[in-house]
Design a protein around this motif. Structure first.
Motif, short mmCIF file in Angstrom:
data_model
loop_
_atom_site.label_atom_id
_atom_site.label_comp_id
_atom_site.label_asym_id
_atom_site.label_seq_id
_atom_site.Cartn_x
_atom_site.Cartn_y
_atom_site.Cartn_z
N TRP A 1 72.09 -8.56 -7.60
CA TRP A 1 72.45 -9.40 -8.74
C TRP A 1 73.39 -10.55 -8.36
O TRP A 1 73.43 -11.57 -9.01
N LEU A 2 74.09 -10.39 -7.23
CA LEU A 2 74.96 -11.46 -6.77
C LEU A 2 74.77 -11.76 -5.29
O LEU A 2 74.79 -12.92 -4.89
N ILE A 3 74.58 -10.71 -4.49
CA ILE A 3 74.42 -10.87 -3.04
C ILE A 3 73.08 -10.29 -2.63
O ILE A 3 72.72 -9.19 -3.09
N PRO A 4 72.29 -10.98 -1.80
CA PRO A 4 71.01 -10.43 -1.35
C PRO A 4 71.20 -9.14 -0.57
O PRO A 4 72.15 -8.97 0.19
N GLN A 5 70.27 -8.21 -0.76
CA GLN A 5 70.32 -6.90 -0.12
C GLN A 5 69.02 -6.68 0.67
O GLN A 5 67.94 -6.95 0.15
N GLY A 6 69.13 -6.18 1.88
CA GLY A 6 67.95 -5.92 2.69
C GLY A 6 67.15 -7.18 2.95
O GLY A 6 65.97 -7.26 2.62
N ILE A 7 67.80 -8.15 3.55
CA ILE A 7 67.20 -9.48 3.71
C ILE A 7 65.91 -9.40 4.53
O ILE A 7 65.86 -8.80 5.60
N THR A 8 64.86 -10.01 4.00
CA THR A 8 63.56 -10.11 4.68
C THR A 8 62.88 -11.40 4.25
O THR A 8 62.94 -11.78 3.07
N PHE A 9 62.25 -12.06 5.19
CA PHE A 9 61.54 -13.31 4.90
C PHE A 9 60.03 -13.13 5.00
O PHE A 9 59.30 -14.10 5.19
N GLU A 10 59.59 -11.89 4.88
CA GLU A 10 58.16 -11.62 4.98
C GLU A 10 57.38 -12.32 3.87
O GLU A 10 56.26 -12.79 4.08
N GLY A 11 57.96 -12.38 2.67
CA GLY A 11 57.28 -13.04 1.55
C GLY A 11 57.03 -14.50 1.84
O GLY A 11 55.92 -15.01 1.63
N TYR A 12 58.04 -15.20 2.35
CA TYR A 12 57.87 -16.62 2.68
C TYR A 12 56.89 -16.82 3.83
O TYR A 12 56.13 -17.80 3.86
N GLN A 13 56.91 -15.91 4.79
CA GLN A 13 55.97 -16.02 5.89
C GLN A 13 54.53 -15.94 5.40
O GLN A 13 53.67 -16.71 5.82
N ARG A 14 54.30 -15.01 4.48
CA ARG A 14 52.94 -14.87 3.95
C ARG A 14 52.56 -16.07 3.07
O ARG A 14 51.42 -16.52 3.09
N ILE A 15 53.52 -16.58 2.32
CA ILE A 15 53.25 -17.75 1.47
C ILE A 15 52.89 -18.96 2.32
O ILE A 15 51.90 -19.65 2.06
N PHE A 16 53.69 -19.23 3.35
CA PHE A 16 53.46 -20.42 4.16
C PHE A 16 52.23 -20.30 5.05
O PHE A 16 51.70 -21.32 5.52
N ASN A 17 51.76 -19.08 5.28
CA ASN A 17 50.56 -18.88 6.08
C ASN A 17 49.29 -18.79 5.24
O ASN A 17 48.20 -18.63 5.79
N ASP A 18 49.43 -18.87 3.91
CA ASP A 18 48.28 -18.72 3.02
C ASP A 18 47.72 -20.09 2.65
O ASP A 18 48.43 -20.93 2.08
#
Length: 296
Positions: A53-70
């Protein structure tokens, strides 16, 4: 000696309440965008449990990787940019061509034409007649219903007309005495003086087109012509990511996790063009919103 007037208790109380309300409204506007941003690269499971709700938890950029590769999302991005640019150019041009004659006091019948435009603010042909018209004109499954239908409305004509009415009449009279034709006057004087209203009309058209998906949903069948907002709708409402976003994932649980990342990521990607564009047009937009204000 210059005397400095001290604030009274009422003035201080007013400032405190005013700043508190303004800060509260600012947070109400900014926090949803901030939450979507941090949720787009946080663990979806942590987002679902309310840990983020204030600080990101379990940071992962997999979503952006899939978006930019689609490829489908980039195709939708290109389509949305094309539709927005065409709508801005066509809508702004038509608004100026309609609004300038209506602003001229020597234009015979301008009140009747203005009434005709104003009626469209309250009534329209409806979805079914418009659909039948597009079909009879053989425009189905083409970009033109998506571009032309939202390109212009009476509201922007009224705004542009109000701006043109504020231009100094002496300029037109001087140009007329020098033999300047109406077209030359519009091109050489009106348009250079109308940069604020042109920027406002273009921004209105771009935002309206960029955020719209309903016309594309009705008139487009080929996925290659889908705008980004329609692709985003399919992801958010139907949980149906397009292209190859989930083609390599077999587990249903893992698919749901990735869908959560993609949802927030696509929202951020879709909002970026407007966030980048607005600072460059802000100066003109602020001038435009004061159109029709009292001048003294």
């Amino acid at each position: 000696m210059i005397s400095i007037k001290r604030k009274t208790t009422g003035d201080v109380l007013f400032d405190v309440v005013n700043y508190t309300l303004l800060i509260g409204f600012m947070l109400m506007i900014l926090y949803p965008l901030y939450f979507i941003l941090i949720a787009s690269f946080s663990d979806p499971n942590r987002v679902g449990t309310g840990d983020v709700w204030l600080i990101p938890q379990g940071i992962t950029f997999e979503g952006y990787q899939r978006i930019f590769n689609d490829g489908a999302i980039w195709l939708g991005y290109r389509n949305s940019l094309l539709y927005a640019v065409l709508s801005a150019f066509i809508g702004t041009s038509l608004a100026i061509m309609a609004a300038y004659p209506l602003s001229r006091k020597d234009f015979y019948g301008r009140n009747a034409f203005m009434l005709f435009f104003a009626v469209t603010l309250f009534f329209n042909g409806g979805l079914i007649p418009t659909y039948l018209l597009m079909r009879n004109m053989h425009l189905m499954d083409t970009i033109w219903p998506v571009v032309l239908l939202p390109a212009l409305d009476a509201f922007v004509i009224i705004i542009a007309r109000t701006f043109f009415q504020g231009l100094p009449e002496e300029i037109r009279e001087s140009a007329s005495m020098d033999g300047c034709t109406n077209m030359r006057y519009i091109w050489s004087f009106v348009l250079p003086l109308s940069k604020p209203i042109i920027a406002v009309l273009a921004l209105f058209a771009i935002v309206k087109q960029w955020n719209g998906f309903f016309d594309a949903l009705i008139y487009l069948k080929d996925e290659a012509t889908y705008p980004l907002q329609l692709i985003l709708r399919n992801i958010l409402i139907q949980n149906q990511p397009t292209g190859n976003l989930l083609s390599d994932i077999q587990s249903a649980v893992e698919q749901q996790r990735i869908v959560g990342l993609i949802k927030y990521g696509v929202i951020i990607v879709a909002a970026l063009p407007l966030l980048i564009l607005y600072p460059f047009l802000q100066r003109y937009f602020v001038q435009g919103v004061f159109i029709g204000s009292v001048k003294g």
